[in-house]
Scaffold this active site. Structure first.
Site, PDB file in Angstrom:
ATOM      1  N   HIS A 141       0.827  -1.210   0.000  1.00  0.00           N
ATOM      2  CA  HIS A 141       0.000   0.000   0.000  1.00  0.00           C
ATOM      3  C   HIS A 141       0.860   1.259   0.000  1.00  0.00           C
ATOM      4  CE1 HIS A 141      -2.403   3.168   2.085  1.00  0.00           C
ATOM      5  NE2 HIS A 141      -3.270   2.811   1.152  1.00  0.00           N
ATOM      6  N   GLU A 144       2.034   1.873  -3.442  1.00  0.00           N
ATOM      7  CA  GLU A 144       0.975   2.439  -4.287  1.00  0.00           C
ATOM      8  C   GLU A 144       0.955   3.963  -4.185  1.00  0.00           C
ATOM      9  OE1 GLU A 144      -3.578   3.404  -3.724  1.00  0.00           O
ATOM     10  OE2 GLU A 144      -3.055   1.378  -3.076  1.00  0.00           O
ATOM     11  N   GLU A 214       4.853  11.200   2.658  1.00  0.00           N
ATOM     12  CA  GLU A 214       3.768  10.251   2.389  1.00  0.00           C
ATOM     13  C   GLU A 214       3.479   9.381   3.608  1.00  0.00           C
ATOM     14  OE1 GLU A 214       0.852   9.739  -0.315  1.00  0.00           O
ATOM     15  OE2 GLU A 214       2.635  11.030  -0.484  1.00  0.00           O
TER      16      GLU A 214
END
Length: 531
Positions: A141, A144, A214
């Protein structure tokens, strides 16, 4: 005179009776004459007794059971409930899905519709949270998110502007077994979309400052997910049903992993999981197969060639279903939510289609949608009429070697006992009380739902990519419908006895759930005394 008339009538009646007997006798003689000379009159066997209705029914049942116990091996790989062939004419008239496998194992699959003005192209990868370890859980994830944060050729801003300038849409998602990156663009921008996808998958920079930024984004996303109780219930359901196995891990991963993932972890994940043999380039809409293949050959040249397959990974760490439960009492929530599930079938299991029909038979209902109380499903009708739930939904989730089949419900605290009884009653009833009318209705609803879902280039591309990863081919709609039509009441009963009747269950619940029956009460309701 009257006496003469009576005598005349009597003679006529005798003459007619004699002629009738003579005709019958001649027929009998003809039958005897037709017997071979070697057969003596004493060898003639009496005529067979008439077949009673229940004998005929028993013969039909035996034939069906024989088909179910000995299915055609050609269909075992593709989840057919029992051997039945679709019409070749319907299959050939459907849009063709063309597949080309490149020397490095990368598959390119397209479904062309040149009358369309848009196209969807994407990369479907056989990699997800299932193929992580406890230490690396959450990497798929995280990757991604990071894949869109700049490459050697494109900065983050340049990437975003390029997609916006052509009026396109770029997106991605991660599941437990698959990761997908796709773009929806106009017909004239297909090659450009492929170039962007190839660039971000092979040349992402993974700058440290971007990773740290992020990281905070994902931690905030985790907080948002924790506020979505339906997501929490289903994550907990997987965690308890598949405890101590890879399928029990969450997609986002634990917070401590998110805080510690490094650039090397991301690069290593790409090297070991984003391999050519585990990837499918799927395109649908205004595309030409030959052109897409040539572009893929030109652009996707840096993919890893790690020989490890997902089949090997699954064999090393298979999923194991455990009857268990997890409950979180939270009186601050206005409604209770819970899910009860049985172990289901894998993608390629012959019973997967029957479970799809059974899911449709149980149905779904939402009090706020206004679907009405007199719907086809016995479960939703019982729930709606008695007003014991706010919403209810049957689910059937497939994985490579197992699945989950069950019901998710939302209700007020004082309705939980009645609701749990209704759910277990109707689910268990599938094992021995099923009408042909209910099955036919469910088959039609399922086929309609599948067709409506395939409206647009993105759902078609998603269907192509997913099926090639799970089945190894694209199953034509006509063939899938033939398998659905092959499911009848006896099939539903057989499959329900296999997966539901007196089988262990997994329960996940959250909210004011003090009145939710305990695990043993749920478990006892998986069977009935049918004597």
């Amino acid at each position: 005179m009257a006496m003469k008339n009576l005598l005349s009538l009597a003679r006529r009646s005798q003459r007619r009776l004699f002629l009738t007997q003579a005709t019958r006798s001649s027929s009998s003689f003809s039958a005897i004459d037709s017997v071979p000379a070697s057969a003596s009159p004493t060898a003639l066997s009496p005529p067979p007794p008439h077949l009673m209705p229940y004998d005929h029914a028993a013969e039909i049942i035996k034939n069906k059971i024989k088909k179910l116990e000995n299915p055609d091996k050609r269909f075992l790989k593709y989840a057919s409930p029992h051997p039945i062939l679709a019409s070749h004419n319907h299959i050939l008239s459907a849009p063709e899905t063309r597949v080309t496998t490149l020397p490095n194992g990368l598959r390119v699959a397209t479904e062309s519709n040149l009358s369309a003005k848009t196209a969807t192209v994407g990369v479907w990868i056989d990699a997800g949270s299932r193929f992580e370890s406890d230490e690396t859980n959450g990497t798929a994830h995280f990757l991604e998110h990071m894949i869109f944060k700049g490459t050697d050729r494109r900065t983050v801003r340049a990437l975003e502007e390029e997609i916006e300038d052509i009026g396109g849409h770029l997106n991605a998602y991660t599941s437990r077994e698959q990761t997908t990156y796709y773009a929806k663009v106009l017909d004239s921008n297909v090659n450009q979309a492929l170039d962007v996808l190839a660039d971000i998958l092979q040349n992402s920079k993974f700058e440290e400052q971007r990773i740290n930024r992020e990281r905070d984004v994902i931690l905030r996303e985790m907080q948002e997910v924790e506020g979505q109780t339906d997501e929490v219930v289903l994550d907990h359901l997987h965690a308890t049903a598949f405890q101590y196995t890879p399928l029990g891990r969450t997609i986002l991963g634990p917070a401590q992993n998110v805080k510690s993932i490094t650039r090397e972890d991301l690069q290593n994940y790409i090297k070991t999981h984003y391999t050519a043999s585990r990837m499918v380039i799927a395109a649908a809409g205004a595309v030409k197969h030959e052109e897409v293949v040539e572009q893929v050959k030109k652009l996707f040249t840096k993919l890893s060639s790690d020989p490890t397959t997902t089949s090997q990974l699954v064999a090393n760490e298979p999923a194991s279903f455990t009857g268990s439960e997890v409950r979180m009492i939270d009186d601050d929530l206005p409604l209770a939510q819970f899910a009860v599930a049985f172990e289901g079938a894998s993608w390629t299991d012959p019973d997967s289609v029957a479970l799809m029909v059974m899911q449709t038979m149980l149905g779904s209902w939402n009090k706020n949608v206004g679907g009405g109380k007199h719907v086809g499903s016995d479960l939703t009708q019982r729930v709606a009429i008695n007003e014991i739930a706010e919403s209810i939904m049957a689910f059937n989730t497939n994985y490579k070697d197992t699945g989950l089949f069950g019901v998710y419900a939302v209700a007020k605290a004082d309705c939980l006992d009645d609701l749990s009884y209704a759910i277990m009653y109707e689910v268990t009833k599938l094992a021995y009380r099923v009408s042909d009318a209910d099955v036919t209705r469910a088959r039609n609803q399922l086929k309609s739902s599948l067709l409506l879902h395939m409206d647009g280039t993105s759902p078609i591309a998603e269907d192509i990519g997913r099926q090639l990863l799970t089945y190894g081919r694209r199953i034509p709609t006509a063939e899938l419908f033939a398998r659905i039509d092959a499911v009848d009441a006896s099939t539903v009963k057989r499959v329900a006895n296999k997966y539901i009747y007196d089988k262990d269950i997994a329960i996940s619940a959250i909210g004011p759930i003090q009145d939710l029956p305990d695990y043993n009460k749920f478990r006892r309701r998986t069977y009935w005394n049918r004597y």
